[in-house]
Design a protein around this motif. Structure first.
Motif, PDB file in Angstrom:
ATOM      1  N   ALA A 190       0.878  -1.374   0.247  1.00 24.10           N
ATOM      2  CA  ALA A 190      -0.171  -0.021   0.113  1.00 24.10           C
ATOM      3  C   ALA A 190       0.964   1.099  -0.451  1.00 24.10           C
ATOM      4  N   GLN A 191       1.694   1.057   0.274  1.00 16.39           N
ATOM      5  CA  GLN A 191       3.348   2.774   0.289  1.00 16.39           C
ATOM      6  C   GLN A 191       3.856   3.242  -0.408  1.00 16.39           C
ATOM      7  N   CYS A 192       4.482   1.186  -1.443  1.00 18.49           N
ATOM      8  CA  CYS A 192       4.740   1.545  -2.704  1.00 18.49           C
ATOM      9  C   CYS A 192       4.214   1.485  -3.609  1.00 18.49           C
ATOM     10  N   GLY A 193       3.756   0.093  -3.863  1.00 16.77           N
ATOM     11  CA  GLY A 193       2.576  -0.315  -4.301  1.00 16.77           C
ATOM     12  C   GLY A 193       3.420  -1.693  -5.726  1.00 16.77           C
ATOM     13  N   LEU A 194       4.904  -1.906  -4.509  1.00 15.85           N
ATOM     14  CA  LEU A 194       5.203  -3.016  -5.157  1.00 15.85           C
ATOM     15  C   LEU A 194       3.816  -4.139  -5.696  1.00 15.85           C
ATOM     16  N   VAL A 195       4.321  -5.092  -6.148  1.00 17.97           N
ATOM     17  CA  VAL A 195       3.137  -6.364  -6.056  1.00 17.97           C
ATOM     18  C   VAL A 195       4.544  -7.504  -6.361  1.00 17.97           C
ATOM     19  N   LEU A 196       3.391  -8.660  -5.480  1.00 12.23           N
ATOM     20  CA  LEU A 196       3.581  -9.723  -5.933  1.00 12.23           C
ATOM     21  C   LEU A 196       3.391 -10.514  -6.517  1.00 12.23           C
ATOM     22  N   ILE A 197       3.956 -11.037  -8.104  1.00 12.46           N
ATOM     23  CA  ILE A 197       3.583 -11.670  -8.803  1.00 12.46           C
ATOM     24  C   ILE A 197       3.631 -13.483  -8.148  1.00 12.46           C
ATOM     25  N   THR A 198       2.809 -13.640  -8.316  1.00 13.67           N
ATOM     26  CA  THR A 198       2.437 -15.611  -7.893  1.00 13.67           C
ATOM     27  C   THR A 198       3.111 -16.585  -9.407  1.00 13.67           C
ATOM     28  N   GLU A 199       3.166 -17.143  -8.360  1.00 14.77           N
ATOM     29  CA  GLU A 199       3.926 -18.605  -9.174  1.00 14.77           C
ATOM     30  C   GLU A 199       2.293 -19.084 -10.581  1.00 14.77           C
ATOM     31  N   ASP A 200       1.150 -19.282  -9.987  1.00 12.39           N
ATOM     32  CA  ASP A 200      -0.052 -18.744 -10.382  1.00 12.39           C
ATOM     33  C   ASP A 200      -0.549 -17.692 -11.087  1.00 12.39           C
ATOM     34  N   LEU A 201       0.118 -16.594 -11.134  1.00 14.23           N
ATOM     35  CA  LEU A 201      -0.107 -15.426 -12.637  1.00 14.23           C
ATOM     36  C   LEU A 201       0.955 -15.877 -13.484  1.00 14.23           C
ATOM     37  N   ALA A 202       2.069 -15.755 -12.782  1.00 10.89           N
ATOM     38  CA  ALA A 202       3.223 -15.965 -13.582  1.00 10.89           C
ATOM     39  C   ALA A 202       2.760 -17.072 -15.018  1.00 10.89           C
ATOM     40  N   LEU A 203       3.070 -18.154 -14.312  1.00 13.79           N
ATOM     41  CA  LEU A 203       2.512 -19.718 -15.302  1.00 13.79           C
ATOM     42  C   LEU A 203       1.518 -19.267 -15.547  1.00 13.79           C
ATOM     43  N   GLY A 204       0.465 -18.818 -15.365  1.00 13.27           N
ATOM     44  CA  GLY A 204      -1.346 -18.963 -15.743  1.00 13.27           C
ATOM     45  C   GLY A 204      -1.809 -18.385 -16.770  1.00 13.27           C
ATOM     46  N   LYS A 205      -1.942 -17.237 -15.982  1.00 14.68           N
ATOM     47  CA  LYS A 205      -2.803 -16.177 -17.129  1.00 14.68           C
ATOM     48  C   LYS A 205      -1.454 -15.553 -17.935  1.00 14.68           C
ATOM     49  N   MET A 206      -0.172 -14.842 -17.506  1.00 17.86           N
ATOM     50  CA  MET A 206       0.863 -14.303 -18.363  1.00 17.86           C
ATOM     51  C   MET A 206       1.083 -15.420 -19.499  1.00 17.86           C
ATOM     52  N   PHE A 207       0.757 -16.622 -19.377  1.00 18.86           N
ATOM     53  CA  PHE A 207       1.636 -17.328 -19.371  1.00 18.86           C
ATOM     54  C   PHE A 207       0.641 -17.951 -20.730  1.00 18.86           C
ATOM     55  N   GLU A 208      -0.376 -18.172 -20.611  1.00 12.86           N
ATOM     56  CA  GLU A 208      -1.645 -17.909 -21.947  1.00 12.86           C
ATOM     57  C   GLU A 208      -1.627 -16.773 -22.556  1.00 12.86           C
ATOM     58  N   VAL A 209      -1.958 -16.177 -21.782  1.00  6.87           N
ATOM     59  CA  VAL A 209      -1.611 -14.524 -22.907  1.00  6.87           C
ATOM     60  C   VAL A 209      -0.206 -14.581 -23.685  1.00  6.87           C
ATOM     61  N   GLU A 210       0.960 -14.801 -23.160  1.00  7.64           N
ATOM     62  CA  GLU A 210       1.795 -14.789 -24.106  1.00  7.64           C
ATOM     63  C   GLU A 210       1.928 -15.736 -24.783  1.00  7.64           C
ATOM     64  N   GLN A 211       0.958 -16.997 -25.041  1.00  5.28           N
ATOM     65  CA  GLN A 211       0.825 -18.098 -26.056  1.00  5.28           C
ATOM     66  C   GLN A 211       0.222 -17.670 -27.352  1.00  5.28           C
ATOM     67  N   SER A 212      -1.309 -17.007 -26.964  1.00  4.82           N
ATOM     68  CA  SER A 212      -1.905 -16.865 -27.734  1.00  4.82           C
ATOM     69  C   SER A 212      -1.052 -15.448 -28.945  1.00  4.82           C
ATOM     70  N   LEU A 213      -0.632 -15.275 -28.098  1.00  2.40           N
ATOM     71  CA  LEU A 213       0.513 -13.633 -28.855  1.00  2.40           C
ATOM     72  C   LEU A 213       1.142 -14.369 -30.281  1.00  2.40           C
ATOM     73  N   GLU A 214       2.111 -15.187 -29.418  1.00  2.00           N
ATOM     74  CA  GLU A 214       3.010 -15.986 -30.318  1.00  2.00           C
ATOM     75  C   GLU A 214       2.318 -16.771 -31.234  1.00  2.00           C
ATOM     76  N   ASP A 215       0.705 -17.070 -31.228  1.00  2.00           N
ATOM     77  CA  ASP A 215       0.623 -17.995 -32.023  1.00  2.00           C
ATOM     78  C   ASP A 215      -0.144 -16.990 -33.276  1.00  2.00           C
ATOM     79  N   LYS A 216      -0.522 -16.015 -33.463  1.00  2.00           N
ATOM     80  CA  LYS A 216      -0.293 -14.665 -34.535  1.00  2.00           C
ATOM     81  C   LYS A 216       0.010 -14.617 -35.183  1.00  2.00           C
TER      82      LYS A 216
END
Length: 69
Positions: free
Chosen positions: A43-69
């Motif tokens: 809440a003070q500086c705004g740094l975010v903890l990116i979980t493994e689920d997010l990095a290997l889940g949704k972010m990976f899905e977006v990356e894969q869909s962009l690479e397929d285009k």
């Protein structure tokens, strides 16, 4: 980011501010695409903890869909 054990619950604290992280909505932008997710952030500086689920889940899905285009 660091974590401490408190009565069998994990409490995450910001490594920069030493403030307990709280859950909030963040916008993750990657190659022009944005997704909104609930993650732990400082809440003070705004740094975010990116979980493994997010990095290997949704972010990976977006990356894969962009690479397929």
């Amino acid at each position: 980011m660091s974590k401490t054990e408190n009565q069998s619950q994990t409490v995450w604290k910001c490594g920069k501010c030493n403030v307990e992280l709280s859950r909030g909505t963040i916008i993750v932008a990657y190659l022009g695409n944005e997704i909104r997710v609930e993650e732990l952030k400082c809440a003070q500086c705004g740094l975010v903890l990116i979980t493994e689920d997010l990095a290997l889940g949704k972010m990976f899905e977006v990356e894969q869909s962009l690479e397929d285009k």
